[in-house]
Design a protein around this motif. Structure first.
Motif, PDB file in Angstrom:
ATOM      1  N   GLY A 278       0.799  -1.232   0.000  1.00  0.00           N
ATOM      2  CA  GLY A 278       0.000   0.000   0.000  1.00  0.00           C
ATOM      3  C   GLY A 278       0.824   1.270   0.000  1.00  0.00           C
ATOM      4  N   LYS A 279       2.158   1.132   0.094  1.00  0.00           N
ATOM      5  CA  LYS A 279       3.036   2.309   0.106  1.00  0.00           C
ATOM      6  C   LYS A 279       3.620   2.538  -1.299  1.00  0.00           C
ATOM      7  N   PRO A 280       4.079   3.776  -1.579  1.00  0.00           N
ATOM      8  CA  PRO A 280       4.680   4.062  -2.895  1.00  0.00           C
ATOM      9  C   PRO A 280       5.909   3.205  -3.152  1.00  0.00           C
ATOM     10  N   ALA A 281       6.198   2.996  -4.437  1.00  0.00           N
ATOM     11  CA  ALA A 281       7.315   2.127  -4.835  1.00  0.00           C
ATOM     12  C   ALA A 281       8.660   2.688  -4.427  1.00  0.00           C
ATOM     13  N   THR A 282       8.714   3.953  -4.033  1.00  0.00           N
ATOM     14  CA  THR A 282       9.992   4.579  -3.654  1.00  0.00           C
ATOM     15  C   THR A 282      10.360   4.321  -2.200  1.00  0.00           C
ATOM     16  N   VAL A 283       9.534   3.615  -1.455  1.00  0.00           N
ATOM     17  CA  VAL A 283       9.756   3.470  -0.021  1.00  0.00           C
ATOM     18  C   VAL A 283      11.055   2.763   0.323  1.00  0.00           C
ATOM     19  N   ASP A 284      11.563   1.898  -0.575  1.00  0.00           N
ATOM     20  CA  ASP A 284      12.753   1.105  -0.252  1.00  0.00           C
ATOM     21  C   ASP A 284      14.032   1.651  -0.873  1.00  0.00           C
ATOM     22  N   ILE A 285      13.957   2.782  -1.589  1.00  0.00           N
ATOM     23  CA  ILE A 285      15.099   3.264  -2.376  1.00  0.00           C
ATOM     24  C   ILE A 285      15.946   4.244  -1.565  1.00  0.00           C
ATOM     25  N   ASN A 286      17.246   3.983  -1.543  1.00  0.00           N
ATOM     26  CA  ASN A 286      18.190   4.905  -0.926  1.00  0.00           C
ATOM     27  C   ASN A 286      18.951   5.715  -1.978  1.00  0.00           C
ATOM     28  N   GLU A 287      19.174   5.100  -3.144  1.00  0.00           N
ATOM     29  CA  GLU A 287      19.944   5.760  -4.195  1.00  0.00           C
ATOM     30  C   GLU A 287      19.433   5.297  -5.549  1.00  0.00           C
ATOM     31  N   GLY A 288      18.964   6.233  -6.369  1.00  0.00           N
ATOM     32  CA  GLY A 288      18.442   5.898  -7.693  1.00  0.00           C
ATOM     33  C   GLY A 288      16.943   6.137  -7.780  1.00  0.00           C
ATOM     34  N   GLU A 289      16.428   6.213  -9.014  1.00  0.00           N
ATOM     35  CA  GLU A 289      15.011   6.451  -9.234  1.00  0.00           C
ATOM     36  C   GLU A 289      14.221   5.148  -9.147  1.00  0.00           C
TER      37      GLU A 289
END
Length: 673
Positions: A278-289
């Motif tokens: 249910g969270k946006p796909a960016t929740v796990d990203i530290n570096e990069g799009e």
């Protein structure tokens, strides 16, 4: 091997020479022509083949075949009278016919080879793995995709049975039944899940003479996603697969919100399902799009993107593909490969190779410091070795400077303008050792012996070579020299071999781990390099030389040591020899006061006895045993060495004078990894 004498070095003789000089079954002993400018004589001179104007000189009982290319009837008649009874005399007309036939044969072989290579390129360009067996179940072809999935090399797999490589394979059943089996799930020995289709190979006579399989990685869910017509059914069908996958998998809806992750994803990112679903796909990203968002926007798959994700900032490679329902993008699915440890190992491997493969020599005998009897003798022997091409054996404890001697011998030889490559035999993977040195026999991949050319190959810790590699090295050395008359002459194309060992070679021979014949071939010129503790009078000279080197590395201007500091160095036993002395001086230069140009006794004392590695106390701990004290000391030494080299295990093993395999054993023993 048939010995050949060629009479006549004109166009015909030159053709015969060019055809036979690389032959495995014919050896051109000599070529003869009265005309000193004949082209065949020039080739013979360049290739180290005997030549001259008088064929009588070379017509001996050792000659098996004589080619008469002179075209002179008187010469042929004289040869008929003088050739030994067992020697075959071939006239020019027959020789020219032979040349034409061999040329035609070469053209035919080249045509077959080109066609085979073209088919191999096509075969290896396929993403799916392909593997085939003969009637006995032995693997007779395998492509690169299959090798990558199975984590084996083609040279390892070929000629082994299919059960050796894939124990659960059902190819033998297809071989027996002659019936194809389609889309069967299978788990490879490394845990990789695949889908395999197997087919029999049937001849025109309706006889089954083999079988082959085509298989693909089930993590390639892109194709599955494109074929599904409902997002809920996609989730249901994929859940069982992605939850059993070792690779992290995440699925988002058309808005980019998470709808599904597997346990591997949670393990890699450190994020629970509640923190992702249910969270946006960016929740796990530290570096990069976000690659999910990019795929949702473009509707096209994206592969091989490097990113950093999760709480531990782990390095990963991401493959993401759209989920298509009724020609519309309804979500995307990503497969995440954790490469953190792989990248660390690759960096260590690259660093090790930089050390192992030094392409040129940078040291001379002037860099070897000392005037004591033992080191002077070793230097004199090294200078003698530099004047010849015979193999050299360097013996001595770790850190005594065996590589320095090898460099100096190369620099002092006629090969100094050629390559110098060092190979740490203890650091080479056993499974690739033979390929590293000799190259691939099947596909022509060159090894280090070919890479070094006419230069020098230095094999450090030669006792760590496998017996199979030792046998090939022995064959190489024995074929390296050829004899002309009573004079020993190099082939002019072979590498100079220098080996070194810190181990007891005689004990290794007795234990059956070292080839006795190889020992005698390598030991023709043996140089023993004395340990530093036996030549302590040389320490001032060695220290002065090392200070010049370390000043350049550290950008400092240290001029000397105090008499007390120098005395302490001369009183120490130096189990690590010159290498340890250099490390002690390096630490002392770090400890010394800023702006000082003199290392004092306290600097040396701190460098010799650190908090991590210190002398055994005068009073042993209560209830201690010799074994426990030695284990504690060994653990401290290992920990300190790892710290000095920033965790680089290859450099640590080299520093301690042990093999990489021994280091890993000790690190596991003391729970340091």
């Amino acid at each position: 091997m048939q010995n050949v004498l060629i009479i006549g070095a004109g166009s015909g003789g030159t053709k015969i020479l060019n055809l036979l000089r690389n032959s495995d079954f014919m050896n051109v002993m000599a070529i003869v022509d009265k005309d000193a400018q004949a082209p065949g004589l020039h080739i013979a001179k360049d290739r180290g083949i005997s030549y001259g104007p008088d064929w009588n000189f070379y017509l001996t009982d050792e000659v098996d075949i004589v080619f008469d290319l002179t075209g002179e009837e008187t010469v042929f008649k004289e040869l008929l009278k003088k050739v030994p009874a067992h020697t075959l005399l071939v006239p020019g007309s027959v020789a020219n016919l032979l040349v034409d036939l061999l040329n035609e044969n070469d053209q035919f072989i080249n045509k077959i080879q080109n066609e085979t290579e073209r088919q191999r390129l096509i075969f290896n360009s396929i993403d799916e793995g392909m593997i085939g067996v003969n009637r006995e179940g032995e693997i007779n072809f395998i492509n690169e995709s299959a090798c990558m999935m199975l984590e084996v090399s083609d040279s390892y797999a070929l000629r082994r049975t299919i059960q050796d490589i894939i124990p659960e394979s059902k190819l033998m059943r297809v071989l027996q039944t002659g019936k194809a089996e389609l889309n069967d799930a299978l788990t490879l020995p490394n845990g990789l899940e695949i889908v395999s289709s197997r087919y029999p190979l049937i001849s025109t006579k309706n006889e089954t003479f083999g079988a082959f399989a085509v298989f693909k990685n089930v993590t390639e869910v892109v194709k599955l996603a494109e074929e599904i017509t409902d997002l809920k059914s996609v989730k249901t069908m994929l859940e069982a697969i992605i939850h059993s996958s070792d690779d992290a998998i995440s699925v988002v809806d058309e808005k980019g919100n998470g709808i599904l992750v597997n346990p591997a994803y949670t393990r890699i990112t450190g994020l629970s399902e509640d923190e992702v679903i249910g969270k946006p796909a960016t929740v796990d990203i530290n570096e990069g799009e976000s690659i999910h968002m990019k795929v949702l926007t473009t509707g096209k798959p994206v592969r091989g993107v490097n990113m950093r994700i999760g709480e531990d900032n782990r390095d990963v490679i991401v493959n993401v593909a759209p989920i298509i329902v009724d020609h519309q993008v309804k979500g995307s699915i990503g497969v995440i490969h954790d490469i953190t440890e792989m990248r660390s190992l690759m960096k260590e491997l690259d660093w090790a190779r930089q050390i192992i493969r030094k392409l040129e020599s940078t040291y001379t005998f002037s860099d070897i410091q000392g005037t004591s009897g033992d080191i002077s003798l070793a230097i004199d022997q090294g200078k003698i070795a530099a004047k010849s091409d015979i193999p050299v054996m360097l013996r001595g404890e770790p850190g005594t400077g065996k590589e320095l001697f090898a460099n100096a011998i190369h620099s002092g030889s006629t090969r100094k303008s050629k390559k110098f490559i060092r190979v740490n035999c203890s650091a080479i993977d056993i499974s690739t050792m033979e390929t590293e040195l000799f190259g691939e026999r099947d596909d022509g991949k060159s090894g280090l012996l070919a890479e070094v050319g006419e230069g020098t190959l230095f094999l450090d810790e030669v006792t760590d070579l496998t017996m199979g590699v030792q046998t090939r090295l022995l064959s190489y050395l024995q074929n390296q020299l050829r004899f002309v008359g009573n004079h020993e002459e190099g082939s002019g194309k072979s590498a100079r071999i220098i080996v070194a060992s810190s181990k007891n070679l005689e004990k290794a021979i007795h234990d059956g781990t070292f080839n006795m014949e190889l020992y005698y071939d390598l030991n023709r010129l043996s140089i023993r390099i004395p340990p530093l503790r036996t030549r302590k009078t040389d320490i001032p000279l060695v220290v002065h030389h090392l200070l010049v080197k370390l000043n350049q590395e550290f950008g400092m201007n240290v001029e000397t040591l105090t008499p007390e500091a120098l005395l302490r160095l001369q009183q120490y036993e130096w189990p690590g020899n010159v290498r340890e002395l250099e490390n002690v001086l390096s630490r002392a230069m770090i400890y010394m006061k800023s702006g000082s140009a003199t290392i004092n006794d306290d600097d040396i004392k701190r460098s010799l006895y650190t908090n991590e590695v210190k002398a055994v106390a005068d009073v042993l701990p209560e209830k201690s045993t010799l074994a426990s004290v030695m284990d504690e000391y060994e653990r401290a030494v290992l920990a300190k060495a790892l710290e000095e080299h920033d965790g680089n295990k290859s450099l640590t093993a080299s520093r301690l004078g042990i093999s990489l395999r021994s280091l890993y054993y000790k690190l596991e023993k003391f729970k340091l990894i």
